[in-house]
Motif scaffolding. Sequence first.
Motif, PDB file in Angstrom:
ATOM      1  N   THR A  45      37.965  -3.296   9.953  1.00 57.77           N
ATOM      2  CA  THR A  45      36.690  -2.661   9.602  1.00 57.77           C
ATOM      3  C   THR A  45      35.941  -2.185  10.839  1.00 57.77           C
ATOM      4  O   THR A  45      35.397  -1.072  10.865  1.00 57.77           O
ATOM      5  CB  THR A  45      35.821  -3.651   8.808  1.00 57.77           C
ATOM      6  OG1 THR A  45      36.525  -4.080   7.648  1.00 57.77           O
ATOM      7  CG2 THR A  45      34.517  -3.004   8.383  1.00 57.77           C
ATOM      8  N   SER A  49      35.507   1.930  11.319  1.00 61.87           N
ATOM      9  CA  SER A  49      34.204   2.294  10.773  1.00 61.87           C
ATOM     10  C   SER A  49      33.249   2.571  11.921  1.00 61.87           C
ATOM     11  O   SER A  49      33.398   2.043  13.030  1.00 61.87           O
ATOM     12  CB  SER A  49      33.644   1.167   9.891  1.00 61.87           C
ATOM     13  OG  SER A  49      34.517   0.904   8.812  1.00 61.87           O
ATOM     14  N   TYR A  53      27.495   1.012  10.327  1.00 59.26           N
ATOM     15  CA  TYR A  53      27.950   0.542   9.023  1.00 59.26           C
ATOM     16  C   TYR A  53      28.980  -0.581   9.131  1.00 59.26           C
ATOM     17  O   TYR A  53      29.146  -1.352   8.196  1.00 59.26           O
ATOM     18  CB  TYR A  53      28.554   1.717   8.241  1.00 59.26           C
ATOM     19  CG  TYR A  53      27.589   2.847   8.020  1.00 59.26           C
ATOM     20  CD1 TYR A  53      26.582   2.750   7.065  1.00 59.26           C
ATOM     21  CD2 TYR A  53      27.668   4.005   8.787  1.00 59.26           C
ATOM     22  CE1 TYR A  53      25.680   3.793   6.868  1.00 59.26           C
ATOM     23  CE2 TYR A  53      26.774   5.052   8.593  1.00 59.26           C
ATOM     24  CZ  TYR A  53      25.791   4.932   7.640  1.00 59.26           C
ATOM     25  OH  TYR A  53      24.899   5.948   7.449  1.00 59.26           O
ATOM     26  N   SER A  54      29.671  -0.647  10.257  1.00 56.67           N
ATOM     27  CA  SER A  54      30.686  -1.697  10.399  1.00 56.67           C
ATOM     28  C   SER A  54      30.063  -3.088  10.381  1.00 56.67           C
ATOM     29  O   SER A  54      30.651  -4.039   9.854  1.00 56.67           O
ATOM     30  CB  SER A  54      31.470  -1.492  11.697  1.00 56.67           C
ATOM     31  OG  SER A  54      30.610  -1.602  12.824  1.00 56.67           O
ATOM     32  N   PHE A  56      27.406  -4.050   8.678  1.00 55.37           N
ATOM     33  CA  PHE A  56      27.098  -4.411   7.287  1.00 55.37           C
ATOM     34  C   PHE A  56      28.368  -4.780   6.518  1.00 55.37           C
ATOM     35  O   PHE A  56      28.388  -5.737   5.743  1.00 55.37           O
ATOM     36  CB  PHE A  56      26.376  -3.248   6.596  1.00 55.37           C
ATOM     37  CG  PHE A  56      25.068  -2.886   7.227  1.00 55.37           C
ATOM     38  CD1 PHE A  56      23.966  -3.730   7.119  1.00 55.37           C
ATOM     39  CD2 PHE A  56      24.926  -1.711   7.932  1.00 55.37           C
ATOM     40  CE1 PHE A  56      22.752  -3.399   7.702  1.00 55.37           C
ATOM     41  CE2 PHE A  56      23.723  -1.376   8.516  1.00 55.37           C
ATOM     42  CZ  PHE A  56      22.625  -2.217   8.400  1.00 55.37           C
ATOM     43  N   LEU A  57      29.426  -4.001   6.748  1.00 59.14           N
ATOM     44  CA  LEU A  57      30.686  -4.281   6.060  1.00 59.14           C
ATOM     45  C   LEU A  57      31.258  -5.633   6.480  1.00 59.14           C
ATOM     46  O   LEU A  57      31.729  -6.411   5.648  1.00 59.14           O
ATOM     47  CB  LEU A  57      31.698  -3.170   6.342  1.00 59.14           C
ATOM     48  CG  LEU A  57      31.368  -1.796   5.743  1.00 59.14           C
ATOM     49  CD1 LEU A  57      32.380  -0.754   6.205  1.00 59.14           C
ATOM     50  CD2 LEU A  57      31.348  -1.873   4.222  1.00 59.14           C
TER      51      LEU A  57
END
Length: 264
Positions: A45, A49, A53-54, A56-57
């Motif tokens: 991830t 990403s 955003y990485s 949050f993921l």
Amino acid sequence: MDNISTETEAIKTKNFDWHKTSRQVILVCKILTLIFVLCIVATVTSNFSSTPYSYFLVGIEISIAVMMCFMIIRMSTFKPIGKVKVPEHFKPPVKEAELLWFNITYDINKYEEGSSYYFNGVRVYKYSTILLSGISTIVLGLDLGGIKIGSMDYPTLAKNTALVIGAIITVSTSLFTYWNIEKYWLINKTIVNKLRALRDDLEITSASGSLDNLVVKDKIKDYSEIKQTFNKYWEGALSERSSQSGEKNSNSQTGTWNEEQGSA
């Protein structure tokens, strides 16, 4: 002194509970496997990403992993029953009634623990299948043809991701259908409800003062019938498996005989 110490060590070795130790080792290995899978997914991830955003993921992945760890611990461990005490309002004149009450209460706790265990398995399967199906639908439905993730186009990545998710759903569905965990859960839950109704009836009968030897014998008979329901299910399952294996053997023998007749 040496003989005494040798005998003590032999007794300790003899009393070593391998079953309990193996369950603990399996539990630790499950958690370690989940942690290593989380590390792989988080690394992928973070590499594929963008930076905002990485995070949050990865946070969502860690939350799911922690939740699954505690679900594995809950499914692999059993709640201690503790000391069972007769309620103050239950004072039967017949001694066998008190023993029956203890047996019913013990079985309620035992089958309720089994029901909770199987229910957690059903819930994990249902939730994970719904979540994976939703992810697969979103990944395939997004129109991001011009985006590249690493060295792979998004349509190719979406197809590969959907293929892996579909394989996971197929394997889990096959295992779930084979073991039939949902039916085990319903059987344990049904037995728990019947035993609770029988215990309540026993306590009400005792409180009304109409509990005698004949009534206790009838309650014992009802208790035995409830336990037989559980045993009959397993006998039916065994007979069903044996009949299925017999049909397979007969079909294979018939096919072999037809081939021999055709070659002749």
